[in-house]
Design a protein around this motif. Sequence first.
Motif, short mmCIF file in Angstrom:
data_model
loop_
_atom_site.label_atom_id
_atom_site.label_comp_id
_atom_site.label_asym_id
_atom_site.label_seq_id
_atom_site.Cartn_x
_atom_site.Cartn_y
_atom_site.Cartn_z
N GLY A 136 2.95 -18.98 -3.75
CA GLY A 136 2.77 -18.15 -2.55
C GLY A 136 1.38 -17.59 -2.43
N GLN A 137 0.40 -18.19 -3.11
CA GLN A 137 -0.95 -17.64 -3.15
C GLN A 137 -1.99 -18.60 -2.57
OE1 GLN A 137 -1.46 -16.75 -7.30
NE2 GLN A 137 0.00 -15.04 -7.27
N ALA A 138 -1.61 -19.33 -1.53
CA ALA A 138 -2.55 -20.28 -0.91
C ALA A 138 -3.83 -19.56 -0.51
CB ALA A 138 -1.91 -20.93 0.31
N GLY A 139 -4.97 -20.18 -0.81
CA GLY A 139 -6.26 -19.59 -0.48
C GLY A 139 -6.81 -18.69 -1.56
N GLU A 140 -6.03 -18.44 -2.61
CA GLU A 140 -6.49 -17.60 -3.71
C GLU A 140 -6.80 -18.46 -4.92
OE1 GLU A 140 -3.88 -14.32 -4.56
OE2 GLU A 140 -3.18 -14.20 -2.47
N LEU A 141 -7.61 -17.90 -5.80
CA LEU A 141 -7.97 -18.59 -7.03
C LEU A 141 -6.74 -18.75 -7.91
CD1 LEU A 141 -10.49 -19.74 -8.44
CD2 LEU A 141 -10.67 -17.55 -9.68
N GLY A 142 -6.49 -19.96 -8.38
CA GLY A 142 -5.35 -20.20 -9.26
C GLY A 142 -4.08 -20.55 -8.52
N ALA A 143 -4.15 -20.73 -7.22
CA ALA A 143 -2.95 -21.08 -6.46
C ALA A 143 -2.50 -22.49 -6.79
CB ALA A 143 -3.22 -20.96 -4.96
N ALA A 144 -1.18 -22.71 -6.66
CA ALA A 144 -0.63 -24.05 -6.91
C ALA A 144 -1.08 -24.99 -5.80
CB ALA A 144 0.89 -23.98 -6.97
N GLU A 145 -1.03 -26.30 -6.12
CA GLU A 145 -1.52 -27.30 -5.17
C GLU A 145 -0.73 -27.28 -3.86
OE1 GLU A 145 -2.09 -32.18 -4.92
OE2 GLU A 145 -1.54 -31.20 -6.81
N THR A 146 0.58 -27.06 -3.96
CA THR A 146 1.43 -27.09 -2.76
C THR A 146 1.68 -25.69 -2.20
OG1 THR A 146 3.39 -27.02 -4.19
CG2 THR A 146 2.61 -29.19 -3.49
N ALA A 147 0.89 -24.72 -2.58
CA ALA A 147 1.17 -23.31 -2.26
C ALA A 147 1.11 -23.03 -0.76
CB ALA A 147 0.19 -22.41 -3.00
N THR A 148 1.86 -22.03 -0.38
CA THR A 148 1.79 -21.46 0.97
C THR A 148 1.31 -20.03 0.84
OG1 THR A 148 3.03 -21.14 3.03
CG2 THR A 148 4.18 -20.62 0.97
N ARG A 149 1.33 -19.32 1.94
CA ARG A 149 0.89 -17.92 1.93
C ARG A 149 1.96 -17.06 2.59
NH1 ARG A 149 -4.74 -15.85 4.76
NH2 ARG A 149 -4.39 -13.59 4.58
N VAL A 150 2.19 -15.90 1.98
CA VAL A 150 3.16 -14.94 2.51
C VAL A 150 2.39 -13.75 3.05
CG1 VAL A 150 5.18 -13.54 2.00
CG2 VAL A 150 4.79 -15.67 0.73
N THR A 151 2.69 -13.34 4.28
CA THR A 151 2.01 -12.19 4.85
C THR A 151 3.01 -11.24 5.47
OG1 THR A 151 0.13 -11.52 6.24
CG2 THR A 151 1.65 -13.13 7.18
N LEU A 152 2.61 -9.97 5.60
CA LEU A 152 3.50 -8.90 6.08
C LEU A 152 2.90 -8.28 7.34
CD1 LEU A 152 5.93 -6.92 5.52
CD2 LEU A 152 4.32 -5.53 4.22
N VAL A 153 3.75 -8.07 8.35
CA VAL A 153 3.32 -7.42 9.59
C VAL A 153 4.28 -6.29 9.91
CG1 VAL A 153 2.88 -7.70 12.06
CG2 VAL A 153 2.37 -9.58 10.50
N THR A 154 3.76 -5.04 9.91
CA THR A 154 4.58 -3.88 10.30
C THR A 154 3.79 -3.03 11.28
OG1 THR A 154 3.78 -2.48 8.48
CG2 THR A 154 5.73 -3.84 8.05
N GLY A 155 4.49 -2.17 11.99
CA GLY A 155 3.85 -1.38 13.04
C GLY A 155 2.87 -0.35 12.53
N SER A 156 3.05 0.12 11.30
CA SER A 156 2.21 1.21 10.82
C SER A 156 1.09 0.75 9.89
CB SER A 156 3.09 2.23 10.07
OG SER A 156 3.74 1.61 8.98
N MET A 157 0.85 -0.56 9.81
CA MET A 157 -0.22 -1.08 8.95
C MET A 157 -1.58 -0.64 9.48
SD MET A 157 1.16 -4.98 8.34
CE MET A 157 -0.24 -5.47 7.32
N PRO A 158 -2.55 -0.44 8.60
CA PRO A 158 -3.92 -0.19 9.07
C PRO A 158 -4.41 -1.33 9.96
CG PRO A 158 -3.73 0.25 6.71
CD PRO A 158 -2.44 -0.39 7.13
N THR A 159 -5.24 -1.01 10.91
CA THR A 159 -5.67 -1.98 11.91
C THR A 159 -6.30 -3.22 11.29
OG1 THR A 159 -6.04 -0.20 13.50
CG2 THR A 159 -7.10 -2.31 13.95
N ALA A 160 -7.16 -3.04 10.31
CA ALA A 160 -7.84 -4.18 9.70
C ALA A 160 -6.85 -5.08 8.97
CB ALA A 160 -8.92 -3.69 8.74
N THR A 161 -5.90 -4.47 8.27
CA THR A 161 -4.90 -5.23 7.54
C THR A 161 -4.01 -6.02 8.49
OG1 THR A 161 -4.87 -3.52 5.83
CG2 THR A 161 -3.06 -5.10 5.81
N LYS A 162 -3.63 -5.36 9.58
CA LYS A 162 -2.78 -6.03 10.56
C LYS A 162 -3.54 -7.18 11.24
CE LYS A 162 0.02 -3.67 13.22
NZ LYS A 162 0.54 -2.84 14.33
#
Length: 755
Positions: free
Chosen positions: A368-394
């Motif tokens: 689940g660490q696609a785009g990060e160092l050490g990610a598996a070859e077939t990896a994907t990425r998991v992301t979180l979206v909530t209403g109260s997240m900081p603007t930059a994070t969202k």
Amino acid sequence: MATLSDRLDHLLGAKAAASLADAFDMHTVEDLLRHYPLRYATQGQPLTEEAPEDGAHITVIGRVTKADLRPMRQRRGSLLKVVLDTGGGRGVDVTFFNGDKVKYVIRPGVRAMMSGTVNYWRPGQWNLSHPGYLVLPESDDDEPTLTTVRGGGDLRGIAQSAKGEGGVDMSFFDREFIPVYPATAKVQSWEVLACVRQILDQLDPLGDPLPADVRDERELMPVGDALRLIHLPEHTSDIERARERLRFDEALALQLVLAERRHEVSGRTARACPRRADGIVAAFDERLPFELTEGQQRVIDEISGDLSREQPMHRLLQGEVGSGKTVVALHAMLQVIDAGQQCALLAPTEVLAAQHYRSLSAMLGDLGQAGELGAAETATRVTLVTGSMPTATKRAALLAAVTGDAGIVIGTHALIQDAVEFFDLGLVIVDEQHRFGVEQRDALRAKAKAGFSPHLLVMTATPIPRTIAMTTLGDLETSTLTELPRGRSPIQSKVVPRRVHPNWVDRAWERITEEVGAGRQAYVVCSRIGDDEDNPARGRAGKAADTGKEPPPTQAVVDVFDRLRTGPLAQLRIGLLHGRLPADEKDQVMRDFNAGDIDVLVCTTVVEVGVDVPNATVMVIVDADRFGVSQLHQLRGRIGRGAHAGLCLLITDAAPGGPAMTRLEAVAATTDGFELSVLDLRQRREGDVLGAAQSGTTRSLRLLSLLDDLEVITAAQELARTLVEQDPGLTGHPGLAAMMHAAVDSERLEYLAKS
């Protein structure tokens, strides 16, 4: 003359029609005639030489020989003690509690009909207490009609409903069964009866929408006869035969709606996501640190087959609390990711969304660490979206969703907003599906690429009444997990009756201290946050409407938190969690509890679903009678998730032997969530099965019981699916189409079309 589609204001007049519309949302003849009686008043037992049984309902006619007004002993007011001579030297003792009001009507010499329940105050002596009454003409032969209605209770109301131009036709009281209708404070039962009789007198012969061969096979009477006899039966058999016909009509109407809906869904196109042997699913299976149960593997195979087709999956995954639904859902997501598409997981609260994000990330690891160092070859990425997240994070999360970098997007209602876009949405998973309106789910599904519908998987831990109803009626393909994964520990539940044993509450806090001393953690759950909010207990199991009184105040979580940290649990590390805390503070509290830095979490129901802290072994639920059966079971499922057994203590002030206490004892007696869901269904009824209501306050089911009429539902389902397969839209069966629309109004049909 009148037909079922005619407007009531044209037939009853504007005033009567407006009253029915305001009270019951009735507008047509069919609306009124399908407002069936709750029960039937009868003439009761005739008076014989033998004394009637205690509690028997009797109706007697006689002449008042005595009427004495006496003051009450225990409180203000007067009783009117009456003797009614029914002939043959037999006198019936009658008591009216509002003596001052009726003394001018019930006088010696008056001839009257009285109807009520027999009460034995002492052995051999019985009377009628506060019966309905009607002052009668001196002789039935001389005056068959009653020109002036003087009386009280149901008898007066029925007389008013039977009043015509010449007065009250007393022959109506000769009927063996007089219908009693659901009523309101503004529209009484007898007013409904008067309207029904007026309509039936004008009703044209009805064509029957049900095919004759179906009627013959099931021995059902014509619908016109059924609608008349349900209101004005002559015999007991009339009532049951009418109900049998109308019950089948109700089941068929609902099944036709669901069959058409299934047919429409089957016509949509989805992107097929066949299972791959060399993708992220295979890598995940190889790394899984535990063995799947047979049930989990079976359900994974069912869902995998759905995802492999070009018709969108439309499946409900229901399972016991802690049965492993999350890993099944993750398996489905990874199969979709292998096909190059994205998945959205919709959670009802930010706490649950964050918990899903952490748990899925942990299960995936470097997958689940696609785009990060050490990610598996077939990896994907998991992301979180909530209403109260900081603007930059969202902003970063939204960018990952729209570019397709994130294969799994987890969020709350924030996912439904227009600003959220997906690169290629292939699967929508809705957790705790009863928390969302259909419009919200539809808004998320609409984010798929044009021309395609995403696959849909809705999940629930303990089926609530409407979920059971929809499932029983065959609306969704259903997968069920009944066995618990290995490693789950048993949970013991105990009721703590604070009113009877107040010292047991102190023992509850001691048990928490003992468990924390052994290295474990605990929850204390309250029903509300603070005194500045409305009591959420209204509308729940112990609602005031049941008694006509305000319920006693519940304990607020902020007050319980302060009391425990300065009192019985002062030596422990206590945290506070509720829905009004800022999102970052809520997340930090859960992180601290997960890490073991908090011993006791005092919280509201924000922990009801999805929260997974294996080290938590004790849960104390304060004011437990204010929660529903399913909610208690959901809450209880937060403990016993590790190697140690769980203990759930249900603190209550409910009266011993009362319905609330009985409900809590039933919850404590079993951990079978499906058994409890049936209990919940019986208590709250099926709810508005095809609408948004969750409880029995509004029911689209009038005669049909989803618990007791399974054979009727099954037969109706088979017929409905056959009819819709042969005639989509029912253009060749206009009568059935009209019956279907009568069962489900346009708003409910629109609701279903989106679901």
